[in-house]
Scaffold this active site. Structure first.
Site, PDB file in Angstrom:
ATOM      1  N   ILE A 138       0.880  -1.097   0.015  1.00 57.26           N
ATOM      2  CA  ILE A 138       0.130  -0.036  -0.002  1.00 57.26           C
ATOM      3  C   ILE A 138       0.943   1.311   0.109  1.00 57.26           C
ATOM      4  CG2 ILE A 138      -1.782   1.122   1.132  1.00 57.26           C
ATOM      5  CD1 ILE A 138      -2.719  -1.444   2.696  1.00 57.26           C
TER       6      ILE A 138
ATOM      7  N   GLY B 212       8.272   4.879   3.668  1.00 57.58           N
ATOM      8  CA  GLY B 212       7.504   4.449   4.569  1.00 57.58           C
ATOM      9  C   GLY B 212       6.021   3.819   4.032  1.00 57.58           C
ATOM     10  N   SER B 213       5.543   2.908   4.237  1.00 60.59           N
ATOM     11  CA  SER B 213       4.313   2.679   3.890  1.00 60.59           C
ATOM     12  C   SER B 213       3.984   1.293   4.583  1.00 60.59           C
ATOM     13  CB  SER B 213       4.310   2.262   2.328  1.00 60.59           C
ATOM     14  OG  SER B 213       3.006   2.395   1.860  1.00 60.59           O
ATOM     15  N   GLN B 214       2.891   0.708   4.012  1.00 65.10           N
ATOM     16  CA  GLN B 214       2.305  -0.501   4.761  1.00 65.10           C
ATOM     17  C   GLN B 214       2.172  -1.613   3.896  1.00 65.10           C
ATOM     18  OE1 GLN B 214      -1.202   0.456   7.311  1.00 65.10           O
ATOM     19  NE2 GLN B 214      -2.047  -1.598   6.599  1.00 65.10           N
TER      20      GLN B 214
END
Length: 291
Positions: free
Chosen positions: A202, A232-234
């Site tokens: 994501i 940065g993420s998920q």
């Protein structure tokens, strides 16, 4: 010590701590690092002052600019690193697809479309309709990545890529829970025998590119690089529900892509004796040591 060194250090600390808070890098860790870096910069500028003859203004700007640029260079070097990693030498495990911290472990009931969540807001992963993860239920494991994590993602199981689909969207900050549903994502489903495992990458505000290294039909090794998600993420990992898989992680655990054991699959013999079969608690302990 010249006054410009102190003033430049203060400006550098303020700048980097603000960015560290914004990018969730850890304010205390960033503060210690920037102070150590500023000491090195001060030594360089003190030696250069004999030739440059800094004024208070030019010295302050030089101290601030060099320190901040050096910190950004170190951050980028850490971000773009891609270390070699050896996956566990066994075929009965599921490993983490991403570096990061587990933010949730929750069930997906049979017949429901799996969702990705952020701070209580859920986004339907409609691309998973028709998979066994949707039909028979799953467990969703959310992994939050920050800028200091390795951003290359790896195959959680060995198998064949059944689905690789990019869902186009926006690039909002994942601090805003509503962005989980509207942000761009890439979903990859891997078939390992009669099991299906999904990885959902994501995007966030800083993420402008999710790279996929695999295509539908590719055969993957355990821990093989499958893509990269910038900054940065998920990443969400979805594994089949049921008693056949013993999970080895919980909320708050730190994971290492390709190494940390997320779950053990019953009925599949280990490839070697290097990683003896263990109960859920023992495997969880080993996973936390790896992370």
């Amino acid at each position: 010590m010249p006054g410009y060194l102190i003033a430049g250090t203060v400006l550098a600390v303020i700048t980097t701590l603000a960015l560290a808070w914004k990018w969730q890098l850890g304010v205390l860790r960033a503060g210690v690092f920037i102070l150590a870096l500023s000491m090195v910069t001060a030594l360089v500028l003190s030696a250069a002052d004999q030739l440059a003859h800094f004024t208070f203004v030019t010295g302050t700007l030089a101290m601030w600019g060099i320190t901040v640029l050096a910190a950004v260079a170190c951050l980028l070097a850490m971000f773009y690193r891609d270390p070699e990693r050896a996956a566990p030498d066994r075929d009965d495990v599921i490993v983490s697809p991403a570096d990061g911290r587990v933010i949730y472990v929750r069930p997906v009931p049979p017949g429901e479309v799996p969702v990705a969540s952020k701070r209580g807001r859920a986004a339907s992963l409609r691309e998973l309709r028709g998979t066994s993860l949707c039909d028979t239920g799953a467990t969703a494991i959310g992994i939050s990545m920050n800028l200091l994590d390795v951003h290359v993602n790896r195959a959680p199981v060995a198998g064949r890529v059944q689905l690789s689909e990019r869902m186009h969207g926006t690039f909002g900050s994942l601090r805003n829970p509503e962005m989980v549903g509207s942000n761009e994502r890439v979903t990859t489903v891997i078939e390992a025998g009669d099991l299906q495992v999904a990885i959902v990458q994501i995007a966030s505000r800083l993420v402008r590119r999710i790279v996929s290294f695999v295509s539908e039909g590719d055969e993957l090794r355990l821990g093989q690089r499958i893509g990269a998600i910038r900054f940065g993420s998920q990443v969400d990992l979805l594994v089949p529900a049921g008693t056949r898989i013993t999970l080895a992680v919980q909320t708050g655990d730190r994971l290492v892509a390709g190494r940390t054991i997320v779950g053990v699959v019953a009925g599949e013999p280990a490839a070697t004796g290097a990683f003896p079969r263990a109960d859920g608690a023992a495997v969880a302990s080993a996973a936390r040591r790896d992370g």
